[in-house]
Design an enzyme around this catalytic site. Sequence first.
Site, PDB file in Angstrom:
ATOM      1  CB  ALA A 104      -7.325   1.652   9.416  1.00 50.41           C
TER       2      ALA A 104
ATOM      3  CG  ASN B 257      -5.152   5.456  -0.089  1.00 49.65           C
ATOM      4  OD1 ASN B 257      -5.352   4.726   0.804  1.00 49.65           O
ATOM      5  ND2 ASN B 257      -3.735   4.465  -1.032  1.00 49.65           N
TER       6      ASN B 257
ATOM      7  CD  GLU C  24       5.214   7.590   6.028  1.00 46.83           C
ATOM      8  OE1 GLU C  24       6.330   7.590   7.194  1.00 46.83           O
ATOM      9  OE2 GLU C  24       5.407   7.699   4.812  1.00 46.83           O
TER      10      GLU C  24
ATOM     11  CB  CYS D 220       7.933   6.663  -0.496  1.00 43.33           C
ATOM     12  SG  CYS D 220       6.601   6.705   0.748  1.00 43.33           S
TER      13      CYS D 220
ATOM     14  NE  ARG E 195       1.831   0.272  -0.476  1.00 45.38           N
ATOM     15  CZ  ARG E 195       1.574   1.195   0.621  1.00 45.38           C
ATOM     16  NH1 ARG E 195       0.926   2.151   0.401  1.00 45.38           N
ATOM     17  NH2 ARG E 195       2.292   1.575   2.053  1.00 45.38           N
TER      18      ARG E 195
END
Length: 536
Positions: A65, A143, A213, A328, A398
């Site tokens: 989530a 993850n 995605e 990413c 992040r």
Amino acid sequence: MGVPAFNVSYCKQTNKQLISFISSTHTYSDRRSNSELKFRLDLILIQNPVLQEREKMVKICCIGAGYVGGPTMAVIALKCPDIEVAVVDISVPRITAWNSDQLPIYEPGLDDVVKQCRGKNLFFSTDVEKHVCEADIVFVSVNTPTKTRGLGAGKAADLTYWESAARMIADVSKSDKIVVEKSTVPVKTAEAIEKILTHNSKGINFQILSNPEFLAEGTAIEDLFKPDRVLIGGRETPGGQKAIKALKDVYAHWVPEENIITTNLWSAELSKLAANAFLAQRISSVNAMSALCEATGANVSQVSYAVGKDTRIGSKFLNASVGFGGSCFQKDILNLVYICECNGLPEVAEYWKQVIKINDYQKTRFVNRVVASMFNTVSNKKIAILGFAFKKDTGDTRETPAIDVCKGLLGDKALLSIYDPQVTEDQIQRDLSMKKFDWDHPLHLQPMSPTTVKQVGVVWDAYEATKDAHGVCILTEWDEFKTLDFQRIYDNMQKPAFVFDGRNVVDSEKLREIGFIVYSIGKPLDAWLKDMPALV
């Protein structure tokens, strides 16, 4: 007059539409009652398995989530009211937040989408096994952190959480399922997951799809509403093609068919890594140019505008900055480097390593410029940090460049006052005390009470952050920073007052007129800065 014969294959939708179809073939006096029509409908369905399958409500479950799973499933639920969507996670606080008025992530437009669907066909739950068992399609969005030890440490993706999810799916499943990779994973991960599921299947059929995605944080909902493309990769077998069609049918509720691309599994997996690598490479390219611009007196904004006018190149991702961040880019490039090395392609690996090196260089260069400009020391000087998120319109920190910049300044014993409209003090302290790559492990495995960095203060107002400061570093391009009252800020700062614009969001000339000494990435240097060159 009896009910006329008709070809059931033409009836492709719901009970209501079938009843309407049958009713429309009678005159008013000859129409049967609803109960008789329902009887005929049931008879039709019994005789036609295809229609029975369509009558069954499709159930989707997403494991994870987070920033991908939550928004993606919320939009699927909104666009597909005939599909039941469950988002599951073992983190109780995260699921509690998804079920509250204060969602766990900030994303423009997300609140409205969730509130329209939640409790209707969108559910958030910690009962992972129940929803996985009931689902027809299981998305896995867990993850995939960079390994910190063992083979491939510092580059390879750690698939521990993916493997655990696959084994759990195999254990609890009682019916055939389509398992969809939503996490960014190394090429050939699907093959490994397929083996785990097959060897633990107990006769159940699993089809593995890759559906990466391509969301940009800050515009994720808009990206989901109007995607450039939806990519679905699957096996080139009858079962694999059927699974691809099933997932394609979900997206076809709102995505034009020409925007849904289907490939084999490996092409889909590699396309995600390639897309992120190409985007990051553009940022590193313009940032490399920004250093040359400063050295020669050129203006990187003018250079990038001129270059971007070439239709073969385009204008996107050509804004110079203090460096790229996010969950990413660095992770995926390191993964790509590792895959190249494992496949005997050291030259290709070295090429992509350079993208990371330039990004690190840009952050180091920025810190050196700050320290050198302020008489070669920031020890015990207050530095205001405006912006900590890796980009505007998100609270995500992040791999944000702000972490490395702040740590660099702290290493020279600066006193930091940090303001970001969407990032909490707890998150900032956690990021500044966390080891590299630990951010990508689930929250429940991270330190619950981060060590407080005593040289760091977090405030909730840009003016408070800059009060009595010697210098200001703009590290996130929040729109509000463009409209700050810089005269007020200047009046309340120590002199000389410095502004180091890591995002090129302010008007340097106007700030110089006020009295600031200004450094903007890739722009002609202030006379002061020329006299005090930074070591790089």
